[in-house]
Design an enzyme around this catalytic site. Structure first.
Site, short mmCIF file in Angstrom:
data_model
loop_
_atom_site.label_atom_id
_atom_site.label_comp_id
_atom_site.label_asym_id
_atom_site.label_seq_id
_atom_site.Cartn_x
_atom_site.Cartn_y
_atom_site.Cartn_z
N ASP A 1 0.84 -1.22 0.00
CA ASP A 1 0.00 0.00 0.00
C ASP A 1 0.87 1.26 0.00
OD1 ASP A 1 0.77 -0.50 2.67
OD2 ASP A 1 -1.15 0.15 3.53
N GLY B 148 -2.12 -7.73 14.02
CA GLY B 148 -2.13 -7.40 12.60
C GLY B 148 -3.55 -7.23 12.06
N ASP C 238 -5.30 0.09 6.10
CA ASP C 238 -6.10 -0.23 7.27
C ASP C 238 -7.28 0.73 7.41
OD1 ASP C 238 -3.96 -1.83 7.58
OD2 ASP C 238 -3.15 -0.80 9.34
P1 NG1 Z 1 -0.93 -3.37 10.55
O1 NG1 Z 1 -1.03 -4.83 10.45
O2 NG1 Z 1 -2.26 -2.76 10.92
O3 NG1 Z 1 0.20 -2.89 11.42
C1 NG1 Z 1 0.56 -2.24 8.58
C2 NG1 Z 1 0.23 -0.90 7.95
C3 NG1 Z 1 -0.56 -1.05 6.63
C4 NG1 Z 1 0.14 -2.02 5.69
C5 NG1 Z 1 0.44 -3.34 6.45
C6 NG1 Z 1 1.23 -4.33 5.63
C7 NG1 Z 1 -0.10 0.84 9.66
C8 NG1 Z 1 -1.09 1.65 10.41
N1 NG1 Z 1 -0.58 -0.09 8.85
O4 NG1 Z 1 -0.63 -2.85 9.03
O5 NG1 Z 1 -0.71 0.22 6.02
O6 NG1 Z 1 1.29 -1.47 5.16
O7 NG1 Z 1 1.18 -3.12 7.65
O8 NG1 Z 1 0.56 -4.67 4.47
O9 NG1 Z 1 1.08 1.05 9.76
#
Ligand code: NG1
Length: 561
Positions: free
Chosen positions: A92, A202, A250
């Site tokens: 993303d 996650g 997210d």
């Molecule tokens: P999560 O799993 O919510 O930490 C993070 C990033 C996303 C995306 C994913 C990997 C944040 C808030 N979110 O998700 O934007 O890059 O990792 O696909 O940092």
């Protein structure tokens, strides 16, 4: 990369998302109702009948607790779900589309706004949590937020839960100020938060809290309608103040979620989400979530070593490739740097590669990957070497790309990260086209006829997992093991979901195999690694999951609960 003989889908290869004109002044534009954050007055507008009994009990408990705590009823609830990413990991922030879905699990931010003439108005915001033993009550003075650029204190790994509320609050104030939206000064507020999304798994519990807090503060300070894209963009930027240079998947999944649908989220030219229905197959297609119980990369703690480093690797790779192949200056993402999507699109344009079917896109992906391999012969380069390829002094490169967000890295891996990103973006296209094709082709297919379809989807998920594990290095042994167990017990495909380095897996499972997969995971993973888990802890660790609705503002009378 996977190719399988499957029915030809309607062409998804050009993903022309109708993009509304940019608008950051909700009160001045008249977007269609589906682009606005909905205000609901009944719970069944949020949850499906399967979840209604549990949710009614939960909302009633929240309402009673609020009354008991603050001696007044809640005025409204801002509600945002978590998300499960089906495919498209860590792409993303390179601006490639991703395919998440919103979860039924959500965060509720219940609010009472006290007008200035209320005898109890004391210019304070009291923030409590239903899980009060885990998340202590915090009290703030509204005067401290007169400057919307106030600082949120976070020290190292020590991010208090209230920081996510404050990020939302800051976002609402900053955007009201920047957009000169009609808003009143921050009022006295009483707030009670209830979250059902497992944290550090996650599943974006923190983004859901930022989105719902931002919406809650906007709802308390303005009467304007709020556009979904506005809420997504402001939440992304707000959450970055907590030190992670995140992409936006997210918040988009949380805000745009549609029950029974995955979301093809695109970031260009503006953030948008196209719902893709997932349940029209025979037997139905299900997703099983399994929490490794290994804490997924904790933003503040591991951001500098892991997440933020990956973001910088992707940006620097894009800039170096653009320089080497002379494709011109790349469009800059959020003032930070170029993106691999920018490079990919430029190369395709310049070479005159026409997209429009899977074969041409696959050829383009191969060609771009070849250029990546040609440019980065090794998997590791020192900062000096990277700066040299970029044509900059090391200190200038570090200042530009490695100081805005905390980073700890001596070596960068530009080759493997770029290959993952480019190939993963292709898998997203394949996966979403297959999902969409189910509506057209598979409604009446028998179990044996639908097998190649499930296998093709599953193979894409497995390939994604392999790539996350080996090229992007964002999995871990426990997560790898969960995916293998799920496959052994009948999952068509299984992969990590979210940031990784722990957290959850998502498996694609035919409905008639769900029980086998869950049992297999319980026996071979949880009973071995976590023998002490109670039955209810197990139910919370591994379960079938359905896509839920997105963010809403709920104004529900107690009598309607
Ligand atoms: P999560 O799993 O919510 O930490 C993070 C990033 C996303 C995306 C994913 C990997 C944040 C808030 N979110 O998700 O934007 O890059 O990792 O696909 O940092």
């Amino acid at each position: 990369m996977t190719s399988a003989s499957i029915p030809a889908p309607p062409s998804p290869w050009t993903t022309p998302h109708p993009s509304p004109p940019p608008t950051y002044s909700p009160q001045l534009s008249f977007p269609p109702p589906e682009d606005l954050v909905p205000t609901v007055t009944r719970l069944h507008a949020i949850y499906s009948s399967v979840d209604l009994a549990h949710q009614t009990t939960r909302w009633n408990a929240l309402s009673s607790r609020f009354k008991a705590l603050y001696d007044r009823p809640m005025n409204f609830v801002a509600r945002s779900p978590g998300r499960v990413n089906l495919i498209g990991e860590h792409i993303d922030y390179s601006w490639f589309p991703v395919l998440p879905m919103a979860t039924v699990h959500d965060v509720l931010v219940a609010v009472s706004v006290l007008p200035p003439d209320d005898p109890a108005a004391d210019d304070r915001i009291i923030l409590s949590n239903v899980s009060s033993s885990k998340y202590a009550t915090r009290v703030f003075n509204t005067v401290d937020f007169q400057d919307p650029f106030f600082e949120i204190k976070t020290t190292g790994s020590d991010v208090d839960w209230s920081a996510y509320f404050l990020a939302g609050l800051k976002g609402a104030l900053m955007f009201s100020k920047l957009c000169a939206a009609e808003s009143s000064p921050l009022p006295t507020m009483r707030i009670l938060v209830d979250g059902e999304i497992p944290t550090c798994a996650g599943l974006s519990a923190s983004s859901a809290l930022v989105c719902s807090s931002l919406l809650a503060v906007l709802a308390a300070t303005t009467t304007s309608t709020i556009e979904k894209s506005f809420l997504v963009n402001s939440s992304v930027i707000s959450e970055r103040v907590l030190g992670v240079n995140s992409g936006g998947m997210d918040q988009a999944a949380s805000v745009f979620g549609v029950r029974d649908h995955a979301l093809l989220v695109d970031f260009r030219p503006l953030v948008s989400a196209k719902p893709v229905r997932v349940l029209d197959t025979i037997p139905p297609l299900c997703f099983v979530l399994a929490n490794s119980l290994i804490v997924a990369a904790n933003r503040a703690e591991t951001g500098p070593d892991k997440y933020n480093v990956r973001v910088v690797e992707a940006v620097l790779a894009a800039e170096i490739l653009a320089r080497k192949y002379k494709v011109g200056r790349l469009e800059i993402r959020d003032g930070f740097g170029g993106t691999l999507r920018g490079f990919y699109d430029r190369v395709c344009d310049r070479e005159g590669w026409t997209m429009g079917d899977r074969e041409s896109e696959e050829r383009a992906v191969r060609e771009v990957v070849r250029r990546v391999q040609e440019t980065f012969e090794r998997d590791q380069y020192s900062l000096d070497e990277v700066a040299q390829m970029l044509g900059q002094k090391t200190e200038d490169m570090v200042r530009k790309y490695m100081t805005r967000f905390p980073i700890r890295a001596k070596y960068l891996n530009l080759r493997d990260r770029s290959i993952h990103v480019i190939e993963e973006s292709f898998r997203v296209k394949c996966f979403s086209s297959l999902l969409a094709s189910s509506t057209h082709h598979l409604r009446t297919l028998s179990a044996s006829e639908s097998r190649p379809y499930f296998d093709a989807l599953g193979a894409l998920m497995n390939a994604s997992q392999a790539s996350c594990s080996s090229l992007f290095d964002c999995s871990c042994p426990e997560v790898d093991e969960l995916t293998q167990i799920a496959r052994r017990h009948g999952a068509a495909g299984s992969r990590m979901t979210g940031t990784g380095w722990g957290g959850c897996t998502v498996s694609l499972v035919r409905a008639d195999k769900v029980a086998d997969v869950i049992e297999g995971l319980k026996k071979e993973y949880y009973a071995v690694r976590y023998p002490g888990l109670s039955a209810s802890q197990l139910e919370e660790a591994v379960f079938a999951i359905r896509p839920g609705n997105g963010t809403v503002l709920a104004k529900i009378e107690a009598a309607d609960l």
